[in-house]
Structure formats: structure tokens, C-alpha cells
Design an enzyme around this catalytic site. Structure first.
Site, mmCIF file in Angstrom:
data_model
loop_
_atom_site.group_PDB
_atom_site.id
_atom_site.type_symbol
_atom_site.label_atom_id
_atom_site.label_comp_id
_atom_site.label_asym_id
_atom_site.label_seq_id
_atom_site.Cartn_x
_atom_site.Cartn_y
_atom_site.Cartn_z
ATOM 1 N N GLY A 11 -18.091 48.057 -0.001
ATOM 2 C CA GLY A 11 -16.699 48.315 0.384
ATOM 3 C C GLY A 11 -16.018 47.013 0.764
ATOM 4 N NE ARG A 72 -20.105 51.265 -1.489
ATOM 5 C CZ ARG A 72 -18.918 51.669 -1.049
ATOM 6 N NH1 ARG A 72 -18.152 52.401 -1.817
ATOM 7 N NH2 ARG A 72 -18.508 51.342 0.158
ATOM 8 C CG ASP A 103 -26.843 48.693 5.425
ATOM 9 O OD1 ASP A 103 -27.679 47.782 5.399
ATOM 10 O OD2 ASP A 103 -27.066 49.839 5.832
ATOM 11 C CB THR A 126 -19.687 46.284 5.816
ATOM 12 O OG1 THR A 126 -19.396 47.660 6.136
ATOM 13 C CG2 THR A 126 -20.781 45.824 6.761
ATOM 14 C CG ASP A 128 -19.336 51.123 7.718
ATOM 15 O OD1 ASP A 128 -18.143 51.382 7.945
ATOM 16 O OD2 ASP A 128 -19.994 51.686 6.824
ATOM 17 C CG ASP A 130 -23.623 49.683 8.534
ATOM 18 O OD1 ASP A 130 -23.058 48.660 8.084
ATOM 19 O OD2 ASP A 130 -23.809 50.701 7.844
ATOM 20 N NE ARG A 155 -4.507 57.478 24.467
ATOM 21 C CZ ARG A 155 -5.509 58.130 25.049
ATOM 22 N NH1 ARG A 155 -5.265 59.178 25.790
ATOM 23 N NH2 ARG A 155 -6.757 57.752 24.873
ATOM 24 N NE ARG A 172 -21.412 55.578 2.993
ATOM 25 C CZ ARG A 172 -20.925 55.142 1.847
ATOM 26 N NH1 ARG A 172 -20.537 56.009 0.949
ATOM 27 N NH2 ARG A 172 -20.834 53.863 1.581
ATOM 28 C CB ALA A 187 -11.582 58.516 22.919
ATOM 29 C CD GLU A 222 -17.174 57.780 6.669
ATOM 30 O OE1 GLU A 222 -16.548 58.417 5.821
ATOM 31 O OE2 GLU A 222 -17.468 56.573 6.534
ATOM 32 N NE ARG A 255 -13.143 49.851 1.991
ATOM 33 C CZ ARG A 255 -13.716 50.797 1.250
ATOM 34 N NH1 ARG A 255 -14.572 51.637 1.793
ATOM 35 N NH2 ARG A 255 -13.450 50.907 -0.019
#
Ligand code: F6P
Length: 324
Positions: A11, A72, A103, A126, A128, A130, A155, A172, A187, A222, A255
Site C-alpha cells: 500500500g 501487490r 509488511d 506502510t 499500518d 506493523d 466528534r 488489517r 475516544a 478494520e 493513505r
């Protein structure tokens, strides 16, 4: 070293362009030709590339997306696809390869280094965050800020209508964006893949926190095991009669956009550091950050070890509930 190949894969992430720019300029200053392949590994298989110049990377430090394109590639996962890629890299006399990737695509970098026997360096890109071995991946800080801005906006309307909003963010397999945006946006609850979701308990908790029918914000990653924001809201609804519930999926706005100053600096420094390390003869390593320092670690570690957010932050959020 005469030619260095370069791709962005997985991504796209804000700051990838700043990294491409840094690598290109470093190469040109060293008398090396930077060769940018289009659309990730697929461009190497299809032999789609251009030799990058100063002009190509002018005015891109501030732009989101990636000028090289990304994809990808399933073909690269096959032996046949990789053989084509290796043939093209040899034909174009590529001496080393730098991949700015997420990743799932680090495996490709490692295989390339082993099967082709040329120096390969990976740079984590990325939203993410991760990836093991780095505090930050390129694009994560920008995405986090985008999410926080969007939640602030929701809000306003949630408060005006006394509504409970379930807001779905990307991630993901990992809850970095969800957990940290939940803290930054104040939150009331957060659901992440690293923690099991219990719908009954969630409904009970939200009602405890909303006795006066106030508004509240729940951030949903997500990839949460309870489903996305829509599914969670639908399942909670019958247990929360009399409350007004809504959901919102932030999607791909996370993104895009101008990279933050942090991402531009990280991407530029990682690009230059990758060049330094590759010229020093390192291979099959990933660039990582710890605090303000950059380092290298084996790409294999980044592939094998799962990266998870700091779960003590979740415990902290529990202590910050508003009851009543
Ligand atoms: O790049 C990572 C990511 O944005 C994930 O957070 C998300 O699940 C996925 O990519 C979405 O991918 P696509 O744009 O291919 O739908």
C-alpha cells in the site's frame, strides 16, 4: 557500484516520495544511476523502469502517493515471476536494490537478495506501522494525524446529536493506528485485533459511560475480530435500546495526503541511510528507527517477528473512562 534499482511496493504511504527523492539525489551525487521500477515488483517482472534524474524528484518531498507507482504482485510470489525479474535486473546491470515496502512485501526483498545474490536493503513504508524492528514506518505519522483530524470532525456532529459513533480505521492485522488515534482523539473505547472483542461487555461499558445519553467515540480497527465498525454497531444496537448509534468508515483518505514533517524527515533520513549502508556493503537488512537513531536489522527478523502495539496503552485507556 554503477546502478541501483528502486521500487515502492504494498500500500502506498505518505513520505514514500520523500524517500525516493533522497535515494535518487544521493545516488546522483555519488555518480550512481538510480533506476526506478514502476508498480513494485511487477515493474521489475515487466521491465518497466526509468533512470531517475534530479528533475524527476523535484517538488515531490511534499506529495503523497508514490511517483513510482505500487502494486501487490502475485506473479512475483511464483518462481517463474521471480526468474523474469532477476533476468531483467541482470540485463539492466542493476548492482543493488532498495525496496520501500510494507509488511507483506519484505519477503520478496529477502528472496531477491538470496536468489540473485546482489545487495538488497528494505525500508519500511506502510501506514499500518506493523513492522518489527522500527518505532515508525514511513507514512504512519501522517495517517495517524489524518485519523485524528477526521475523528475531531465527527466528534462535533456526534456531540450535537448525542450520538455514539463507531469509527473504522485501517490496520488489517494490527491496532497501531486504532490504539494511538484513540488516545490522541480522546475516544471512549477502542477495538483492536490484538484484543478479543466481547459485544455484551462493550455494550455494558458504553452504557455505563453514557448514562446521561452523551455522545461517545469508539475507534474500531478494520481487522478487529468482532468485525468492522458497521458489524460492531449492528451487533451492539439490540443491546443499547434508546441510544442513537452511527458508524463511519474512514477508508483510503488515511493513505493519501501531504506527508507530515515527521514522515518527510524519517523518509529522507532512511533513504540516505540505506544508501550509506549499501555502499558500506550491507545486504539483506532493513532500516529501522529507535528514538531519533537509525539502525539496520536482518530482513528475516522483520519477516518472522510480529510487531504489536504497546498493550499498556490499552490498560491506560481503561483508567481514563468517564463513568456516569
Ligand atoms: O497499506 C496498508 C493498508 O492500508 C491496510 O491498512 C489496509 O488493510 C490495506 O492496505 C488496504 O489495501 P487496498 O488499498 O489494497 O484495499
Amino acid at each position: 557500484m554503477k546502478k541501483i534499482g528502486l521500487i515502492t511496493s504494498g500500500g502506498d504511504a505518505p513520505g514514500m516520495n520523500a524517500c525516493v527523492r533522497a535515494i535518487t539525489k544521493y545516488c546522483l551525487n555519488e555518480g550512481i544511476v538510480p533506476v526506478g521500477f514502476n508498480d513494485g515488483y511487477q515493474g521489475v517482472i515487466d521491465n518497466q523502469f526509468c533512470e531517475l534524474t534530479f528533475k524527476d524528484v523535484n517538488n515531490i518531498v511534499q506529495s503523497g502517493g508514490t511517483i513510482l507507482g505500487t502494486y501487490r504482485s502475485n506473479q512475483f510470489r511464483t518462481r517463474e515471476g521471480r526468474d523474469k525479474a532477476i533476468t531483467n535486473l541482470r540485463k539492466n546491470e542493476i548492482d543493488a536494490f532498495i525496496c520501500i515496502v510494507g509488511d507483506g512485501t519484505f519477503t520478496g526483498a529477502s528472496i531477491l537478495s538470496e536468489e540473485m545474490n546482489i545487495p538488497v536493503i528494505g525500508i519500511p513504508g506502510t501506514i499500518d506501522n506493523d513492522i518489527y524492528g522500527t518505532d515508525h514506518t514511513i507514512g504512519y505519522d501522517t495517517a495517524l494525524n489524518t485519523v485524528v483530524e477526521a475523528v475531531d470532525r465527527i466528534r462535533d456532529t456526534a456531540g450535537s446529536h448525542n450520538r455514539i459513533f463507531f469509527i473504522e480505521v485501517m490496520g488489517r492485522n494490527a491496532g497501531f493506528i486504532a490504539l494511538n488515534s484513540a488516545i490522541a482523539s480522546g475516544a471512549d473505547s477502542v477495538l483492536i485485533p490484538e484484543e478479543d472483542t466481547n459485544i455484551q461487555e462493550l455494550a455494558k461499558d458504553l452504557m455505563e459511560q453514557n448514562k446521561g445519553r452523551k455522545s461517545s467515540i469508539i475507534i474500531v480497527a478494520e481487522g478487529d475480530d468482532g468485525g468492522g465498525a458497521k458489524e460492531i454497531m449492528t451487533n451492539v444496537k439490540p443491546l443499547m435500546k434508546g441510544y442513537s448509534l452511527r458508524y463511519s468508515v474512514l477508508g483510503h483518505i488515511q493513505r493519501g495526503g501531504r506527508p507530515s514533517a515527521f514522515d518527510r524527515m524519517l523518509a529522507t533520513r532512511m533513504g540516505a541511510f540505506a544508501m550509506e549502508r549499501i555502499l558500506a556493503g550491507e545486504t539483506n537488512v532493513m532500516i529501522g528507527s529507535r528514538g531519533d537513531d537509525l539502525h539496520t536489522l536482518p530482513i528475516q527478523d522483520a519477516i518472522k517477528i510480529t510487531s504489536s502495539p504497546d498493550m499498556t496503552k490499552l490498560e491506560m485507556l481503561q483508567k481514563l473512562r468517564t463513568i456516569g
